[in-house]
Design an enzyme around this catalytic site. Structure first.
Site, PDB file in Angstrom:
ATOM      1  CE  LYS A  34      -1.547   1.874   4.015  1.00 57.87           C
ATOM      2  NZ  LYS A  34      -1.500   3.225   4.341  1.00 57.87           N
ATOM      3  CG  ASN A  35       2.522   2.860   3.569  1.00 59.40           C
ATOM      4  OD1 ASN A  35       1.465   3.171   3.396  1.00 59.40           O
ATOM      5  ND2 ASN A  35       3.118   2.450   4.760  1.00 59.40           N
ATOM      6  NE  ARG A 104       1.547  12.239   7.186  1.00 60.09           N
ATOM      7  CZ  ARG A 104       2.143  13.375   7.386  1.00 60.09           C
ATOM      8  NH1 ARG A 104       1.195  14.099   7.868  1.00 60.09           N
ATOM      9  NH2 ARG A 104       3.345  13.577   7.508  1.00 60.09           N
ATOM     10  CB  CYS A 128      -4.705  11.111  11.127  1.00 56.04           C
ATOM     11  SG  CYS A 128      -3.071  10.417  11.438  1.00 56.04           S
ATOM     12  NE  ARG A 133       0.863  10.196  10.205  1.00 53.38           N
ATOM     13  CZ  ARG A 133       0.605   9.115   9.359  1.00 53.38           C
ATOM     14  NH1 ARG A 133      -0.690   8.799   9.316  1.00 53.38           N
ATOM     15  NH2 ARG A 133       1.342   8.626   8.449  1.00 53.38           N
ATOM     16  N   PRO A 134       3.069  16.407  11.375  1.00 53.75           N
ATOM     17  CG  PRO A 134       4.914  16.981  12.598  1.00 53.75           C
ATOM     18  CD  PRO A 134       3.953  16.063  12.691  1.00 53.75           C
ATOM     19  CG  LEU A 137      11.214  16.990   9.239  1.00 54.73           C
ATOM     20  CD1 LEU A 137      11.243  15.655   9.520  1.00 54.73           C
ATOM     21  CD2 LEU A 137      12.470  17.844   9.410  1.00 54.73           C
ATOM     22  CG  ASP A 321       2.963   1.202   9.383  1.00 53.88           C
ATOM     23  OD1 ASP A 321       2.429   1.992   9.919  1.00 53.88           O
ATOM     24  OD2 ASP A 321       3.046   1.609   8.015  1.00 53.88           O
ATOM     25  CB  VAL A 343       6.923   5.935  15.016  1.00 57.93           C
ATOM     26  CG1 VAL A 343       6.914   6.740  13.579  1.00 57.93           C
ATOM     27  CG2 VAL A 343       8.562   5.120  14.880  1.00 57.93           C
ATOM     28  NE  ARG A 413      -7.041   4.722   5.302  1.00 56.57           N
ATOM     29  CZ  ARG A 413      -5.819   5.325   6.070  1.00 56.57           C
ATOM     30  NH1 ARG A 413      -6.230   5.634   7.421  1.00 56.57           N
ATOM     31  NH2 ARG A 413      -5.000   5.733   5.579  1.00 56.57           N
TER      32      ARG A 413
HETATM   33  C1  UD1 Z   1       4.572   6.663   6.451  1.00 54.41           C
HETATM   34  C2  UD1 Z   1       3.897   5.593   6.258  1.00 54.41           C
HETATM   35  C3  UD1 Z   1       3.225   4.979   7.671  1.00 54.41           C
HETATM   36  C4  UD1 Z   1       4.287   4.558   8.725  1.00 54.41           C
HETATM   37  C5  UD1 Z   1       5.283   5.834   8.645  1.00 54.41           C
HETATM   38  C6  UD1 Z   1       6.252   5.475   9.794  1.00 54.41           C
HETATM   39  C7  UD1 Z   1       2.968   5.947   4.169  1.00 54.41           C
HETATM   40  C8  UD1 Z   1       1.871   6.533   3.258  1.00 54.41           C
HETATM   41  N1  UD1 Z   1       2.752   6.134   5.159  1.00 54.41           N
HETATM   42  O1  UD1 Z   1       4.114   7.698   7.162  1.00 54.41           O
HETATM   43  O2  UD1 Z   1       2.266   3.963   7.209  1.00 54.41           O
HETATM   44  O3  UD1 Z   1       3.718   4.593   9.789  1.00 54.41           O
HETATM   45  O4  UD1 Z   1       5.617   6.293   7.544  1.00 54.41           O
HETATM   46  O5  UD1 Z   1       7.059   4.398   9.118  1.00 54.41           O
HETATM   47  O6  UD1 Z   1       4.145   5.845   3.630  1.00 54.41           O
HETATM   48  N2  UD1 Z   1       7.639  13.932  11.516  1.00 54.41           N
HETATM   49  C9  UD1 Z   1       7.943  15.213  11.950  1.00 54.41           C
HETATM   50  N3  UD1 Z   1       7.896  16.314  10.834  1.00 54.41           N
HETATM   51  C10 UD1 Z   1       7.750  15.916   9.458  1.00 54.41           C
HETATM   52  C11 UD1 Z   1       7.351  14.837   9.034  1.00 54.41           C
HETATM   53  C12 UD1 Z   1       7.425  13.841   9.968  1.00 54.41           C
HETATM   54  O7  UD1 Z   1       8.037  15.610  12.991  1.00 54.41           O
HETATM   55  O8  UD1 Z   1       7.652  16.992   8.817  1.00 54.41           O
HETATM   56  C13 UD1 Z   1       7.212  13.055  12.571  1.00 54.41           C
HETATM   57  C14 UD1 Z   1       5.978  12.422  12.431  1.00 54.41           C
HETATM   58  O9  UD1 Z   1       5.231  13.424  13.252  1.00 54.41           O
HETATM   59  C15 UD1 Z   1       5.861  10.992  13.222  1.00 54.41           C
HETATM   60  C16 UD1 Z   1       7.590  10.805  12.504  1.00 54.41           C
HETATM   61  O10 UD1 Z   1       8.123  11.629  12.069  1.00 54.41           O
HETATM   62  O11 UD1 Z   1       6.151  11.134  14.510  1.00 54.41           O
HETATM   63  C17 UD1 Z   1       7.279   9.449  11.434  1.00 54.41           C
HETATM   64  O12 UD1 Z   1       6.574  10.047  10.513  1.00 54.41           O
HETATM   65  P1  UD1 Z   1       6.778   9.930   8.819  1.00 54.41           P
HETATM   66  O13 UD1 Z   1       8.065   8.842   8.563  1.00 54.41           O
HETATM   67  O14 UD1 Z   1       6.835  10.967   8.042  1.00 54.41           O
HETATM   68  O15 UD1 Z   1       5.664   9.128   8.378  1.00 54.41           O
HETATM   69  P2  UD1 Z   1       4.558   9.074   7.307  1.00 54.41           P
HETATM   70  O16 UD1 Z   1       5.367   9.488   6.079  1.00 54.41           O
HETATM   71  O17 UD1 Z   1       3.692  10.330   7.272  1.00 54.41           O
END
Ligand code: UD1
Length: 453
Positions: A34-35, A104, A128, A133-134, A137, A321, A343, A413
């Site tokens: 999926k991802n 997202r 969510c 989930r900011p 970055l 996950d 995470v 989903r």
């Molecule tokens: C992706 C996966 C999700 C998985 C996650 C972590 C997809 C579609 N989804 O989500 O299934 O659970 O990776 O393996 O691929 N963070 C910040 N600032 C940012 C971005 C992220 O602080 O700008 C933090 C998030 O709040 C979270 C952590 O980084 O605590 C991990 O998030 P991230 O790796 O970005 O997850 P996603 O890409 O949203």
């Protein structure tokens, strides 16, 4: 493609009834990841020729991502698990709020849109059920590549500064190895002018899959799968035909289904290396996992289950996950286990639901302290997010009596044909309209199960 809004409240939503205790046996076919699928569909925006993606799972999230591309004027045709995408012309640089707010990962489109059109306007995805989930970055990285980014009225407006046509290569250090930020910036950098280096990059297999797909389209990306990715920008990408990797989270979920029901199951196709952390934990818990062939794993249950500790981490650490599904297994494992979720800040919401089924789990901050119990008992429960819903299915397979799971839109989903795959290996379950299941609707307290994750 036809749109199905996954989070619109249905008049009579379906529920899943599971009669626990049935032994499972046989083989489960694992779908495309999926991802990976979600981000590879977005990456097709980078290409001004036809792209073909194979092994695309039929999931609500994938349909939604297709709808987002359609709304941008991109052509998409679906034939079975093959998706043909033609983004020669992208009619719009603005993604619609009503779609992005439900998914997202669609925010990641900001990278390719900016790279292709020089401008992008994408709504902030919002929080969510599993955390805030900011996207700071992602935004910071795009700014380093020469984008002007303004966040106003919930929209992220980005355009390339000056009279440049292309983003420029940059050295970007990520404070955290965010999967989404790594993917967004890697996509943006494929068409940038010059070299981009992403340091402290995410190393997840889906990041590697994205790099391989982009390289198949003519991008020059090296180092994906390590913490330093180097992208040498090219002026344009060309046609490609690419098959998505198997879903490691789905594979782990079925391996746990074998362990929790003391059943032998095989799963394929899989890439065993993507499952190293899950296999290690299954072995700690007392099951054997053997490689039948290079892409096929077999779970052989032990005589009992024993507790172990788990801490979620970025890859190659233990995946967040898979945390909820393992917690269902640990709730039935002898002794004490400690699960630490590092995470996401709010990803232990399955605990009260597992406790309703007789588990003994206490939560302190981001830790769950689990005392193994000899049995779970079936109960009405509510899925609070995608992987939590899988954990409840697993608990239901092992519990005595009937479990009824509400909030199935979460499950749909991310798991393709979960019930059919389970039925094929001997599980006793059925999906039916809630009105026929003789349970009251989701309570007000649990109604945020309708918020996307
Ligand atoms: C992706 C996966 C999700 C998985 C996650 C972590 C997809 C579609 N989804 O989500 O299934 O659970 O990776 O393996 O691929 N963070 C910040 N600032 C940012 C971005 C992220 O602080 O700008 C933090 C998030 O709040 C979270 C952590 O980084 O605590 C991990 O998030 P991230 O790796 O970005 O997850 P996603 O890409 O949203």
């Amino acid at each position: 493609m036809s749109i199905k809004i996954p989070n619109s409240p249905e008049a009579d939503p379906s529920v899943l009834q599971i009669w626990g205790g049935a032994p499972l046996k046989g083989h489960v076919r694992i779908s495309g990841a999926k991802n990976s699928a979600l981000v590879l569909i977005v990456a097709a925006l980078l290409c001004s020729e036809d792209c073909r993606l194979r092994n695309v799972p039929a999931l609500v999230d994938v349909t939604l991502m297709g709808e987002i591309l359609l709304s941008l004027g991109v052509k998409i045709t679906q034939t079975g698990d093959v998706l043909d995408i033609n983004a020669t012309t992208i009619g719009k640089s603005q993604a619609p709020y009503e779609l992005v707010s439900q998914l997202r990962a669609s925010f990641f489109a900001i990278g390719p849109l900016l790279a292709r059109l020089g401008a992008a306007c994408v709504p902030l995805p919002g929080g969510c059920t599993i955390g805030a989930r900011p996207v700071a970055l992602h935004v910071r990285g795009l700014q380093l590549m020469g984008a002007d980014v303004q966040i106003e009225h919930g929209m992220v407006n980005a355009y390339i500064k000056g009279n440049r046509k292309r983003l420029k290569g940059a050295k970007i250090y990520l404070d955290y190895p965010s999967v989404g930020a790594t993917e967004t910036l890697m996509m943006a950098a494929t068409l940038a002018d010059g070299e981009t280096i992403i340091e402290n990059a995410a190393q997840e297999p889906e990041v590697v899959d994205l790099a391989n797909f982009c390289n198949a389209m003519g991008a020059k990306i090296q180092g994906a799968g390590t913490n330093t990715i180097v992208i040498c920008g090219v002026p344009q990408l060309h046609t490609a035909d690419y098959a998505i990797i198997p879903d490691r989270v789905e594979a782990a979920t079925f391996l746990i289904a074998g362990a929790i029901t003391y059943s032998e199951l095989t799963v394929s196709p899989v890439i065993p290396d993507h499952l190293t952390a899950a296999i290690a934990k299954l072995r700690d818990i007392g099951a054997q996992v053997v490689t039948d062939s290079p892409d096929c794993l077999r779970i052989i249950p032990g005589s009992s289950l024993r507790g172990t500790d788990i801490e979620t981490l970025p890859y190659p650490g233990f995946p967040t996950d898979m945390q909820a599904q393992f917690m269902a297994l640990l709730s039935l494992s002898e002794g004490n286990s400690l699960v630490s979720e590092t995470v996401f800040e709010n990803r232990l919401r399955h605990v009260p639901e597992l406790n309703r089924m007789g588990a003994d789990i206490r939560v302190k901050n981001n830790h769950a302290i689990i005392r193994g119990v000899p049995m779970l008992s079936g109960a009405p429960v509510v899925a609070t997010d995608l992987r939590a819903s899988a954990a409840l299915v697993l608990a239901g397979l092992a519990a005595q009596g009937k479990t009824t799971i509400q909030g199935l839109h979460h499950l749909d989903r991310g798991y393709e044909q979960l019930e059919n795959k389970l039925l094929k290996v001997g599980a006793k379950l059925q999906r039916l309209p809630q009105s026929q299941a003789n349970i009251s609707p989701v309570s007000a307290i649990n109604s945020d199960a309708l918020i996307p994750s």
